[in-house]
Write a protein that holds these residues in place. Structure first.
Motif, short mmCIF file in Angstrom:
data_model
loop_
_atom_site.label_atom_id
_atom_site.label_comp_id
_atom_site.label_asym_id
_atom_site.label_seq_id
_atom_site.Cartn_x
_atom_site.Cartn_y
_atom_site.Cartn_z
N SER A 131 0.86 -1.11 -0.11
CA SER A 131 -0.01 0.00 -0.03
C SER A 131 1.00 1.27 0.05
O SER A 131 2.01 1.25 0.47
CB SER A 131 -0.94 -0.07 1.32
N THR A 132 0.35 2.18 -0.56
CA THR A 132 1.29 3.56 -0.62
C THR A 132 0.24 4.64 0.18
O THR A 132 -0.96 4.77 -0.28
CB THR A 132 1.43 3.85 -2.02
N ILE A 133 0.83 5.37 0.86
CA ILE A 133 0.15 6.60 1.42
C ILE A 133 0.83 7.89 1.13
O ILE A 133 1.92 8.26 1.54
CB ILE A 133 0.12 6.36 3.28
N HIS A 134 -0.03 8.78 0.62
CA HIS A 134 0.57 9.92 0.19
C HIS A 134 0.61 11.11 1.11
O HIS A 134 -0.63 11.19 1.89
CB HIS A 134 -0.04 10.44 -1.25
N PHE A 135 1.32 11.84 1.56
CA PHE A 135 1.28 12.93 2.45
C PHE A 135 1.18 12.69 3.94
O PHE A 135 0.13 13.21 4.49
CB PHE A 135 0.40 14.20 1.81
N PRO A 136 1.80 11.34 4.40
CA PRO A 136 1.30 11.02 5.82
C PRO A 136 1.78 12.15 6.71
O PRO A 136 2.79 12.73 6.41
CB PRO A 136 2.04 9.88 5.83
N ALA A 137 1.18 12.11 7.84
CA ALA A 137 1.40 13.01 8.77
C ALA A 137 2.83 12.54 9.64
O ALA A 137 2.96 11.44 9.65
CB ALA A 137 0.56 13.03 10.02
N HIS A 138 3.38 13.73 10.20
CA HIS A 138 4.94 13.22 11.05
C HIS A 138 4.41 14.17 12.33
O HIS A 138 4.69 15.17 12.47
CB HIS A 138 5.93 13.86 10.25
N SER A 139 4.46 13.18 13.45
CA SER A 139 4.36 13.84 14.79
C SER A 139 4.29 12.63 15.51
O SER A 139 4.61 11.60 15.14
CB SER A 139 2.91 14.13 14.72
N GLU A 140 4.42 12.87 16.93
CA GLU A 140 4.82 11.54 17.81
C GLU A 140 3.68 10.60 17.64
O GLU A 140 4.03 9.39 17.78
CB GLU A 140 4.85 12.27 19.15
N ILE A 197 5.19 29.20 28.42
CA ILE A 197 4.49 27.74 28.22
C ILE A 197 5.44 26.83 28.49
O ILE A 197 6.39 26.71 27.79
CB ILE A 197 3.66 27.33 27.07
N ARG A 198 5.42 26.25 29.63
CA ARG A 198 6.54 25.15 29.97
C ARG A 198 6.32 23.86 29.46
O ARG A 198 4.78 23.28 29.06
CB ARG A 198 6.42 24.78 31.54
N ASP A 199 7.39 23.19 28.97
CA ASP A 199 7.30 21.99 28.27
C ASP A 199 6.38 21.89 26.83
O ASP A 199 5.55 21.10 26.66
CB ASP A 199 6.71 20.95 29.25
N ALA A 200 6.54 22.99 26.34
CA ALA A 200 5.68 23.32 24.90
C ALA A 200 6.24 22.21 23.85
O ALA A 200 5.47 22.21 22.88
CB ALA A 200 5.98 24.57 24.54
N HIS A 201 7.30 21.62 24.07
CA HIS A 201 7.87 20.43 23.20
C HIS A 201 6.45 19.31 22.93
O HIS A 201 6.52 18.70 22.02
CB HIS A 201 9.12 19.88 23.43
N HIS A 202 5.72 19.26 23.94
CA HIS A 202 4.77 18.21 23.97
C HIS A 202 3.70 18.72 22.51
O HIS A 202 2.89 17.80 22.19
CB HIS A 202 3.99 17.87 25.17
N VAL A 203 3.70 19.76 22.00
CA VAL A 203 2.97 20.06 21.00
C VAL A 203 3.41 19.23 19.75
O VAL A 203 2.32 18.93 18.81
CB VAL A 203 3.21 21.55 20.34
N ALA A 204 4.51 18.50 19.80
CA ALA A 204 4.91 17.42 18.72
C ALA A 204 3.88 16.23 18.75
O ALA A 204 4.18 15.50 17.85
CB ALA A 204 6.39 17.24 18.79
N LYS A 205 3.19 16.08 19.85
CA LYS A 205 2.16 14.87 19.82
C LYS A 205 1.52 14.90 18.63
O LYS A 205 1.37 13.72 17.82
CB LYS A 205 1.41 14.90 21.05
N SER A 206 0.88 16.06 17.79
CA SER A 206 0.21 16.16 16.71
C SER A 206 0.72 17.18 15.61
O SER A 206 0.50 16.95 14.69
CB SER A 206 -1.24 16.36 16.92
N TYR A 207 1.48 18.14 16.21
CA TYR A 207 1.64 19.32 15.40
C TYR A 207 3.07 19.97 15.60
O TYR A 207 3.25 21.06 16.00
CB TYR A 207 0.72 20.55 15.50
N PRO A 208 4.27 19.00 15.10
CA PRO A 208 5.72 19.52 15.64
C PRO A 208 5.90 20.99 14.97
O PRO A 208 6.71 21.71 15.58
CB PRO A 208 6.46 18.58 15.00
N GLN A 209 5.22 21.21 13.88
CA GLN A 209 5.65 22.54 13.27
C GLN A 209 4.76 23.75 13.49
O GLN A 209 4.73 24.85 12.93
CB GLN A 209 5.92 22.21 11.61
N TYR A 210 3.93 23.38 14.47
CA TYR A 210 3.10 24.56 15.01
C TYR A 210 3.63 25.90 15.29
O TYR A 210 3.13 26.92 14.54
CB TYR A 210 2.38 24.03 16.37
N PHE A 211 4.79 26.01 16.10
CA PHE A 211 5.34 27.31 16.23
C PHE A 211 5.98 27.94 15.12
O PHE A 211 6.21 29.04 14.68
CB PHE A 211 6.34 27.20 17.56
N ASP A 212 6.76 26.97 14.01
CA ASP A 212 7.34 27.43 12.85
C ASP A 212 6.19 28.05 12.07
O ASP A 212 6.51 29.01 11.19
CB ASP A 212 7.90 26.33 12.18
#
Ligand SMILES: O=C(O)C1=C[C@@H](OP(=O)(O)O)[C@@H](O)[C@H](O)C1
Ligand SMILES: C=C(OP(=O)(O)O)C(=O)O
Length: 431
Positions: free
Chosen positions: A38-47, A402-417
């Motif tokens: 199977s092929t998946i185009h544009f899969p998400a990359h997050s934790e 916001i302390r430990d804001a790296h947990h944003v990467a659970k779904s949206y690592p590029q949010y702050f970018d």
């Protein structure tokens, strides 16, 4: 890592939406359950999506990935006999795989986030698996959990839907692979019902036949089916984009997000309707949401169960609205990465918002004049709390940290970018 969010009056520019987390986890699983390529185009990359990648690989799938696609050789109905799986902090991944590992002799799901996923309940799914002849060892319904499958049987299965739809999705993924036919009856209420539409859509694309009642409270699943290998394309993600749209709504803005399908089955596309009801100037055409915010919003009343992962962003927008907003039917927000009612409202109050909670409701007395800010926020391991408090920080009078804001990467690592690209003043800082 912490993030400092500085007051930012203007946001301008355009971004492509991140790829949908819910579709990526489902397509990865459907591809793994198919024999063949199977092929998946544009899969998400997050934790969370990486957790599904890791686990299906451990279960015997072969994955090859480049910048735009992932090619998967699935294991069909014969996952590898693996002893241990680590889903990180991903609730949906855990629940779906608790279903699928009913096909394995004995697998333990380890507890790597004792203060987040480690606190979330899985009793209703454990109970349903028991009805299928699967033995489950657990800690009062919580991780670590050992599934002793191998002998799983179909038949009549009852599952409660009053805490999470993920238990039902888990059963819908595994029952087609059992030898026997199954009927699934949903007891009590079914929360996050719209998400079941996404599960059924993916199963249909994988060639699986399920007969669902119109209200999604009962299902007939023929046994002995096979997932077919196929090609999937992941659409843009509304839950993550909802936070960026809310940020645009509370500032003076001219912001476009591309790749947000108007006809999507994601309930969180309701962010567009809710912002419209709040009289935020916006259009949604050709998969582009275009917000031209003037910072003025009107209060709103909304059944949050229809858009469960966008409610926190909607609430953040309501913090600055004229009047009192009410988000009702949201009790199951209490059973997420943190208690998204009590914990979230405590953080909002720290920032200066005027909010009240009921068992199943969030009430926001809007402050169009802005909030004070100047505080440190506890992220509670919750990406959606981080994203929503960022929205509030952009319009606060003083910066918030916001302390430990790296947990944003659970779904949206590029949010702050993405926010920086739109002109937001946000900076990562080491603790
Ligand atoms: O099936 C899924 O992929 C999800 C279902 C929802 O959970 P609940 O059904 O527990 O509300 C949602 O909040 C979660 O982010 C993803
Ligand atoms: C609740 C969420 O995810 P999960 O239940 O899969 O951990 C979410 O993404 O907001």
């Amino acid at each position: 890592m912490d993030v400092i969010v500085n007051p930012t009056p203007n946001l301008n520019g355009e971004i492509g939406a991140l790829s949908s987390k819910n579709y990526t986890t489902r397509y990865l699983l459907a591809a793994a359950l198919a024999e063949g390529t199977s092929t998946i185009h544009f899969p998400a990359h997050s934790e969370d999506s990486d957790a599904m990648r890791r686990c299906i690989r451990d279960l015997g799938a072969v994955l090859e990935e480049d910048d735009s696609k992932i090619v998967i050789q699935g294991f069909g109905s014969h996952p590898r006999d693996v002893r241990e799986l680590n889903v990180g902090n991903a609730g949906a991944v855990l629940r779906f795989l608790m279903g699928v590992t009913a096909l394995c002799p004995e697998v333990t799901f380890v507890n790597t986030y004792p203060d987040s996923l480690g606190k979330r309940p899985h009793d209703d799914l454990i109970d349903a698996l028991g009805q299928m002849g699967v033995q489950v060892e657990h800690q009062q319904g919580r991780l670590p959990i050992t599934i002793k499958g191998g002998q799983a049987k179909g038949g009549h299965i009852r599952v409660s839907g009053s805490v999470s739809s993920q238990y039902l999705s888990a059963l819908l993924f595994v029952t087609p692979l059992l030898a026997e036919d199954s009927t699934i009856e949903v007891l009590n209420d079914l929360k996050s019902k719209v998400v079941i539409g996404q599960t059924l859509e993916v199963l249909e694309q994988a060639g699986i036949i399920i007969h669902a009642s119109d209200d999604y409270m009962s299902f007939r699943v023929p046994g002995g089916q096979a997932y077919k290998p196929t090609t999937y394309t992941v659409q843009g993600d509304y839950p993550g984009s909802a936070a960026v749209l809310a940020a645009a709504a509370v500032t003076q803005s001219d912001v476009k997000i591309l790749r947000l399908m108007e006809q999507s089955k994601q309930g969180e596309r309701a962010i567009v309707d809710v912002l419209r009801m709040m009289e935020v100037p916006l259009t949604h055409e050709n998969d582009v949401v275009h917000v031209q915010g003037n910072g003025r919003l009107k209060a709103v009343e909304f059944d949050g169960d229809a858009a469960t992962d966008a409610v926190l962003a909607m609430v953040a927008a309501a913090v600055f609205a004229e009047g009192t907003s009410r988000f009702y039917n949201v009790e199951n927000l209490r059973y997420k990465e943190c208690d998204r009612i009590t914990d979230y409202l405590n953080e909002l109050r720290k920032a200066g918002a005027n909010v009240e909670e009921r068992q199943a409701e969030i009430i926001v007395h809007g402050r169009p004049e802005g909030v004070e800010g100047g505080v440190e926020i506890n992220a509670h391991y919750d990406h959606r709390v981080i994203m929503a408090l960022t929205v509030v920080g952009l319009r606060a009078k003083q910066p918030i940290r916001i302390r430990d804001a790296h947990h944003v990467a659970k779904s949206y690592p590029q949010y702050f970018d993405h926010l920086q690209a739109l002109g937001a003043s946000v900076q990562w800082v080491k603790e």
